[in-house]
Enzyme design. Structure first.
Site, PDB file in Angstrom:
ATOM      1  N   LYS A  69       0.857  -1.200  -0.039  1.00 59.08           N
ATOM      2  CA  LYS A  69      -0.021   0.044   0.225  1.00 59.08           C
ATOM      3  C   LYS A  69       0.887   1.262  -0.025  1.00 59.08           C
ATOM      4  O   LYS A  69       1.982   1.255   0.494  1.00 59.08           O
ATOM      5  CB  LYS A  69      -0.937  -0.200   1.287  1.00 59.08           C
ATOM      6  N   ARG A  96     -10.496   0.493  14.435  1.00 57.93           N
ATOM      7  CA  ARG A  96     -10.218   1.353  13.090  1.00 57.93           C
ATOM      8  C   ARG A  96     -11.045   0.630  12.216  1.00 57.93           C
ATOM      9  O   ARG A  96     -11.767   1.512  11.358  1.00 57.93           O
ATOM     10  CB  ARG A  96      -8.700   1.113  12.818  1.00 57.93           C
ATOM     11  N   TYR A 103      17.921  29.785   7.132  1.00 57.59           N
ATOM     12  CA  TYR A 103      16.740  30.984   7.869  1.00 57.59           C
ATOM     13  C   TYR A 103      16.829  30.801   9.216  1.00 57.59           C
ATOM     14  O   TYR A 103      16.962  29.840   9.965  1.00 57.59           O
ATOM     15  CB  TYR A 103      15.495  30.205   7.370  1.00 57.59           C
ATOM     16  N   MET A 125      13.438  24.527   1.559  1.00 58.20           N
ATOM     17  CA  MET A 125      12.599  23.760   0.785  1.00 58.20           C
ATOM     18  C   MET A 125      13.252  22.766  -0.086  1.00 58.20           C
ATOM     19  O   MET A 125      13.061  21.624  -0.348  1.00 58.20           O
ATOM     20  CB  MET A 125      11.745  24.738   0.043  1.00 58.20           C
TER      21      MET A 125
HETATM   22  C1  LIG Z   1      -0.202  -1.883   6.838  1.00 61.25           C
HETATM   23  C2  LIG Z   1      -0.753  -3.228   7.473  1.00 61.25           C
HETATM   24  C3  LIG Z   1      -0.042  -4.355   7.456  1.00 61.25           C
HETATM   25  C4  LIG Z   1       1.401  -4.135   7.646  1.00 61.25           C
HETATM   26  O1  LIG Z   1       1.935  -3.644   8.745  1.00 61.25           O
HETATM   27  P1  LIG Z   1       3.886  -3.282   9.146  1.00 61.25           P
HETATM   28  O2  LIG Z   1       3.662  -2.820  10.267  1.00 61.25           O
HETATM   29  O3  LIG Z   1       4.287  -2.430   8.204  1.00 61.25           O
HETATM   30  O4  LIG Z   1       4.172  -4.707   8.893  1.00 61.25           O
HETATM   31  C5  LIG Z   1      -0.680  -5.592   7.680  1.00 61.25           C
HETATM   32  N1  LIG Z   1      -2.134  -5.614   8.001  1.00 61.25           N
HETATM   33  C6  LIG Z   1      -2.599  -4.421   7.635  1.00 61.25           C
HETATM   34  C7  LIG Z   1      -4.337  -4.644   7.832  1.00 61.25           C
HETATM   35  C8  LIG Z   1      -2.104  -3.168   7.333  1.00 61.25           C
HETATM   36  O5  LIG Z   1      -2.871  -2.351   7.209  1.00 61.25           O
END
Ligand SMILES: *Cc1c(COP(=O)(O)O)cnc(C)c1O
Length: 366
Positions: free
Chosen positions: A42, A135, A255, A303
């Site tokens: 992701k 969540r 800065y 920046m």
């Molecule tokens: C992002 C995520 C993971 C991976 O988590 P890490 O801590 O990066 O290994 C696994 N399961 C779900 C549902 C996630 O959203």
């Protein structure tokens, strides 16, 4: 395969990504867990590039891949990734048509969304069970109420997610008990069960479930104190020295003039700044490696440019500085940078690297 540097890719700043290390990290997790992986790619593989990472990880014959959005799944499909793709954020029914078209497996917990998905036709889905993170997913103690719905159209899989797998605080065991209770409340046990993120895999082996869902460990970030398994670094952030400036006693840098030369000093200006994702909070703190020496950022990060103290380091314009990753035997970890950046999360450091930094892929980074 090394993507050859073109002038535009390496004149200023870039990210070297070690795909060999990525795959070795995955292989280590797979050996440890004893079950297949569903690499979490992701957010563009935590900023490293989802397509390149997915292609490299195919060497491990993963069960599938995990993303957060249908658009991320479509990008993989367009790149020719045929493996299973799970979407690990709740989908609204307005995303269902696109999800079916991309052939993804949604992870659902809301009864109305589940009813809408199964009413829309065949298509595997996994039941998201909330065991304490609050969540996403249905509460573990409410799963019984889904019995009628899932008897009609059973989920292929069910899963939960740990909120503190990197700690030894008992929360993980509690969540696992709740997960097992929820599974027992289903009319039938789903075929595929999964729960472990990186820290969960590292701390619990072999896996009692069907597959594991590692993210951050693949990308070279460690799983906290007491971990038995450590990843190789994957991400190396580089920037070139653009100019050198000789300062006199009392001269200030950047800065706000927060850095002041004591005696004669020399600073190098690097072609990287907070618009590249090199955080402003690293000013006067961020570590840097140059020609085998370690030094520190001078003044605030701007920046597009960042200054480092090179008073004792012979160097010239064009030299390459490492701000994250390895330079020879020296290493700056993502976690270290996160700590200096006012205790950010290492996940945020990685996903914060901006597209202005070209990603260069290597089989091996030396
Ligand atoms: C992002 C995520 C993971 C991976 O988590 P890490 O801590 O990066 O290994 C696994 N399961 C779900 C549902 C996630 O959203």
């Amino acid at each position: 395969m090394t993507t050859e540097s073109t002038a535009t890719q390496t004149t200023r700043a870039w990210v070297d990504i070690d795909l060999g290390a990525l795959v070795r990290n995955g292989a280590a997790l797979q050996r440890h867990a004893g079950v297949p992986l569903v690499p979490m790619i992701k957010a563009d593989a935590y900023g490293l590039g989802a397509v390149a990472c997915a292609r490299a990880l195919l060497a491990l014959q993963p069960h599938g891949f995990g993303v957060a959005t249908v658009a991320e799944a479509l990008e993989l499909r367009e790149a020719g990734i045929r493996q299973r793709i799970y979407v690990f954020s709740p989908l609204l029914p307005l995303d269902f048509a696109a999800a079916r078209q991309a052939g993804v497996v949604p992870t659902l917990g809301d009864p109305a969304a589940i009813a809408a998905w199964v009413a829309g036709g065949a298509g595997a889905w996994h039941l998201a069970i909330d065991t304490g993170m609050h969540r996403a997913g249905i509460r573990w103690d409410a799963v019984g109420a889904l019995a009628d719905l899932v008897r009609e159209s059973p989920p292929e899989g069910a899963f939960t997610h740990f909120h503190s797998a990197e700690r030894n605080d008992g929360s993980w065991e509690l969540q696992e008990r709740r997960f097992r209770d929820a599974l027992a409340a289903l009319p039938e046990r789903p075929v595929l069960l999964h729960a472990q993120n990186s820290a969960g895999i590292v701390r619990r082996s072999p896996s009692p479930w069907s597959f594991v869902r590692p993210g951050v460990f693949l990308y070279g970030v460690d799983s906290g104190d007491g971990a038995q398994l450590h990843p190789e670094p994957v991400v190396h952030v580089r920037a070139r020295v653009l100019e050198l400036h000789d300062l006199q006693d009392g001269d200030t840098v950047s800065y706000g003039a927060s850095w002041r030369a004591v005696g004669a000093r020399r600073v190098a200006t690097l072609g990287i700044g907070y618009a590249d994702g090199y955080r402003r909070s690293l000013g006067n703190k961020g570590p840097a490696l140059l020609n085998g020496e370690r030094t520190t950022v001078s003044g605030v990060v701007t920046m597009d440019m960042t200054m480092i103290d090179v008073t004792d380091i012979p160097c010239a314009a064009g030299d390459v500085v490492t701000l994250i990753g390895r330079d020879g035997d020296a290493l700056i970890t993502v976690e270290e940078v996160a700590m200096y950046a006012d205790f950010m999360s290492p996940y945020e450091v990685l996903t914060g690297l901006r597209q202005r930094l070209p990603r260069r892929y290597h089989e091996r980074v030396v």
